[in-house]
Motif scaffolding. Structure first.
Motif, PDB file in Angstrom:
ATOM      1  N   LEU A 307       0.830  -1.203  -0.040  1.00 55.32           N
ATOM      2  CA  LEU A 307      -0.034  -0.004  -0.028  1.00 55.32           C
ATOM      3  C   LEU A 307       0.880   1.217  -0.105  1.00 55.32           C
ATOM      4  CD1 LEU A 307      -2.626   1.575   0.352  1.00 55.32           C
ATOM      5  CD2 LEU A 307      -2.563   1.182   2.656  1.00 55.32           C
ATOM      6  N   GLU A 308       1.906   1.303   0.958  1.00 60.44           N
ATOM      7  CA  GLU A 308       2.757   2.549   1.041  1.00 60.44           C
ATOM      8  C   GLU A 308       3.392   2.771  -0.419  1.00 60.44           C
ATOM      9  OE1 GLU A 308       4.083   2.295   5.485  1.00 60.44           O
ATOM     10  OE2 GLU A 308       5.109   0.985   4.242  1.00 60.44           O
ATOM     11  N   ARG A 309       4.090   1.684  -0.739  1.00 67.20           N
ATOM     12  CA  ARG A 309       4.581   1.738  -2.024  1.00 67.20           C
ATOM     13  C   ARG A 309       3.649   2.216  -3.314  1.00 67.20           C
ATOM     14  NH1 ARG A 309       5.336  -1.293  -6.857  1.00 67.20           N
ATOM     15  NH2 ARG A 309       7.068  -1.250  -7.951  1.00 67.20           N
ATOM     16  N   SER A 310       2.457   1.819  -3.583  1.00 70.90           N
ATOM     17  CA  SER A 310       1.670   2.297  -4.497  1.00 70.90           C
ATOM     18  C   SER A 310       1.168   3.575  -4.380  1.00 70.90           C
ATOM     19  CB  SER A 310       0.093   1.272  -4.513  1.00 70.90           C
ATOM     20  OG  SER A 310       0.279   0.228  -4.780  1.00 70.90           O
ATOM     21  N   GLU A 311       1.245   4.265  -2.790  1.00 72.09           N
ATOM     22  CA  GLU A 311       0.775   5.597  -2.439  1.00 72.09           C
ATOM     23  C   GLU A 311       1.873   6.308  -3.113  1.00 72.09           C
ATOM     24  OE1 GLU A 311      -2.258   4.955   1.091  1.00 72.09           O
ATOM     25  OE2 GLU A 311       0.125   5.306   1.607  1.00 72.09           O
ATOM     26  N   GLN A 312       3.021   6.057  -2.692  1.00 72.41           N
ATOM     27  CA  GLN A 312       4.422   6.787  -3.071  1.00 72.41           C
ATOM     28  C   GLN A 312       4.604   6.856  -4.495  1.00 72.41           C
ATOM     29  OE1 GLN A 312       7.623   5.563  -0.319  1.00 72.41           O
ATOM     30  NE2 GLN A 312       6.350   5.846   1.171  1.00 72.41           N
ATOM     31  N   LEU A 313       4.362   5.751  -5.214  1.00 73.71           N
ATOM     32  CA  LEU A 313       4.342   6.009  -6.520  1.00 73.71           C
ATOM     33  C   LEU A 313       3.604   6.948  -7.374  1.00 73.71           C
ATOM     34  CD1 LEU A 313       4.747   2.049  -7.560  1.00 73.71           C
ATOM     35  CD2 LEU A 313       6.365   3.824  -8.052  1.00 73.71           C
TER      36      LEU A 313
END
Length: 510
Positions: A307-313
């Motif tokens: 989830l964090e990765r998708s948000e930061q992407l």
């Protein structure tokens, strides 16, 4: 008298290159591709900054406090003069590594960068650097390091040794390094003409020698003729860095992140069977015959969840830095040239064609019926690796950095009146520099003086060239006369105004 050079080539300056991999702004997407968290960069250091184009660009175009050293006083003096002109927060020295790394006025760093230096220094200096990184890199901080590696140098390393030895034994003293370089290359050609068994066992050596014949002599002197020179296996570097508590993060070369253009299905399958990540890197180097690595190492790797990765992407902002029509839908990896998927890449490039910054999340919404976030992320990775797209920093940083980049660029454009040494200008949008050739810099210089029309830019540039006894060269022939030179410059100025100027405006360079 002691030799302060310690065997390093110092009688000819290094090239005035800019190396984008040193830009801390590139960390974010590379780390996210590897599933890792990344630090905020407030303090940074570059060891062996050469002429200082990269460190000055990154200091002027960001809010990062930069420190660095280059032991060549001529290069350090040039870099200091550029820093003074921009007013950037850059503290530049001419210390040798052992002296610099013992300074008591340095902060702890979020980021330390070395471009190429590791390959050209002694083991004693390598130990100094590793100790410096151990002491001065913060927990969570990142080391960028690029270096010559094996097995890509295996066939040509003996030829490099021969050329350097020829320079030492046969080179004429007092004539400088360039004649030694030329003589060594000529001798290598004579040797290969005898069809030695070495060349028959390594047929690519002839091709490699033909390539370097046309390369910049400053670059060749530093690359091939230093006393210390060692292409190092990845695993050997890992051993060196282990005492500094560093873990391998990922490649800083974005195209390495795209397996489809670098590895066959069989190669990928073999790598997936290997549980040790460091050993996988070593094996991969054999698969692609790696010659030069550009890597990020981190003091304490931290994974991010999905989830964090998708948000930061989605939050990652980018800008198109090439004219849309100049972006070929082809990419070159270790497997050769490959075609990009037009159904994915064309919509992304079309959406970015106005050269306005956009986030990956904005692209995802705009193109939701055609491409998804994973496809956008991979495409952007490829386009950054190809030099067509760049990460963008936040608006607040941009506005604060612009005063410094304006001063830096004006200083460099003024230098361009009499030299084509520096062919880069800094952008506060991307936190670094882009290539701007001499004549384009001079068109911008004319524009900064209130000269608005391309025809007037051409006349401005021609007066500068004529006053120095210079003329244009077109298709290998010198352009004769005022009228023809101005006509050629006018043609270039009009093309610049139509194609490059809009991009430079978007990058807040023009």
């Amino acid at each position: 008298m002691s030799d302060w050079t310690a065997g390093y080539v110092a009688d000819i300056g290094y090239t005035y290159g800019y190396y984008g991999e040193l830009n801390p702004l590139r960390l974010k997407l590379a780390f996210l591709n590897a599933g890792l968290d990344f630090p905020d960069i407030g303090t940074a250091c570059e060891l062996g900054f050469g002429q200082g184009i990269s460190i000055n660009s990154h200091a002027a175009a960001s809010l990062v406090e930069w420190h660095g050293t280059d032991f060549n006083p001529s290069q350090a003096a040039f870099a200091q003069s550029v820093a003074s002109a921009s007013g950037a927060n850059a503290h530049l020295h001419d210390d040798a590594f052992d002296a610099f790394c013992q300074r008591d006025d340095l902060p702890d760093f979020d980021y330390i960068g070395l471009h190429g230096i590791w390959s050209w220094i002694s083991d004693e200096n390598r130990a100094v650097i590793v100790d410096f990184v151990r002491r001065k890199l913060k927990v969570g901080g990142v080391l960028y390091i690029s270096y010559n590696t094996q097995p890509g140098w295996a066939s040509f390393a003996p030829m490099r040794h021969l050329m350097r030895e020829h320079g030492e034994v046969m080179g004429a003293e007092g004539h400088g390094i360039v004649p030694k370089v030329d003589a060594a290359i000529n001798f290598a050609e004579q040797l290969l003409a005898t069809n030695p068994t070495y060349a028959r066992a390594n047929p690519q050596v002839n091709e490699r020698l033909n390539q370097i014949k046309n390369q910049n002599r400053q670059y060749l002197a530093h690359e091939y003729f230093n006393h210390d020179w060692l292409p190092m296996h990845f695993s050997t570097l890992a051993e060196w860095l282990s005492s500094a508590k560093l873990g391998f993060a990922c490649s800083a070369h974005y195209l390495d992140h795209v397996t489809g253009i670098n590895l066959t299905q069989e190669q990928r399958a073999l790598l997936e069977q290997l549980p040790d990540r460091l050993f996988r890197e070593t094996v991969r180097d054999f698969m692609v015959n790696q010659q030069f690595r550009r890597d990020y190492w981190v003091k304490g790797p931290r994974e991010v969840n999905g989830l964090e990765r998708s948000e930061q992407l989605r939050a990652q902002r980018i800008i198109l830095t090439s004219p849309r029509h100049d972006v070929s839908l082809k990419v070159k990896g270790a497997l050769g040239e490959a075609d990009m998927n037009e159904a994915i890449y064309a919509p992304i490039l079309d959406a970015m064609a106005d050269h306005k910054p956009r986030s990956l999340g904005e692209l995802e919404k705009t193109l939701q019926e055609r491409v998804n976030l994973a496809q956008i992320s991979e495409a952007v990775t490829v386009l950054i690796g190809g030099g067509h797209i760049a990460p963008v920093q936040d608006e607040n940083t941009l506005q604060k950095a612009k005063k410094r980049t304006d001063k830096l660029n004006l200083h460099l454009m003024d230098k361009a009146r009499g030299s084509d040494d520096v062919t880069y200008l800094a952008s506060p949008v991307i936190g670094g520099s882009v290539k701007v050739v001499r004549f384009h810099q001079l068109f911008l210089l004319a524009r900064s003086q209130g000269i608005q029309q391309p025809e007037q830019w051409a006349a401005f540039v021609w007066q500068l060239l004529k006053s120095q006894g210079q003329q244009l060269v077109k298709e290998g022939k010198t352009v004769q006369g005022d009228e023809q030179n101005i006509a050629e410059l006018k043609e270039q100025a009009i093309a610049f105004a139509e194609q490059q100027l809009p991009i430079l405006k978007a990058l807040h360079i023009a």
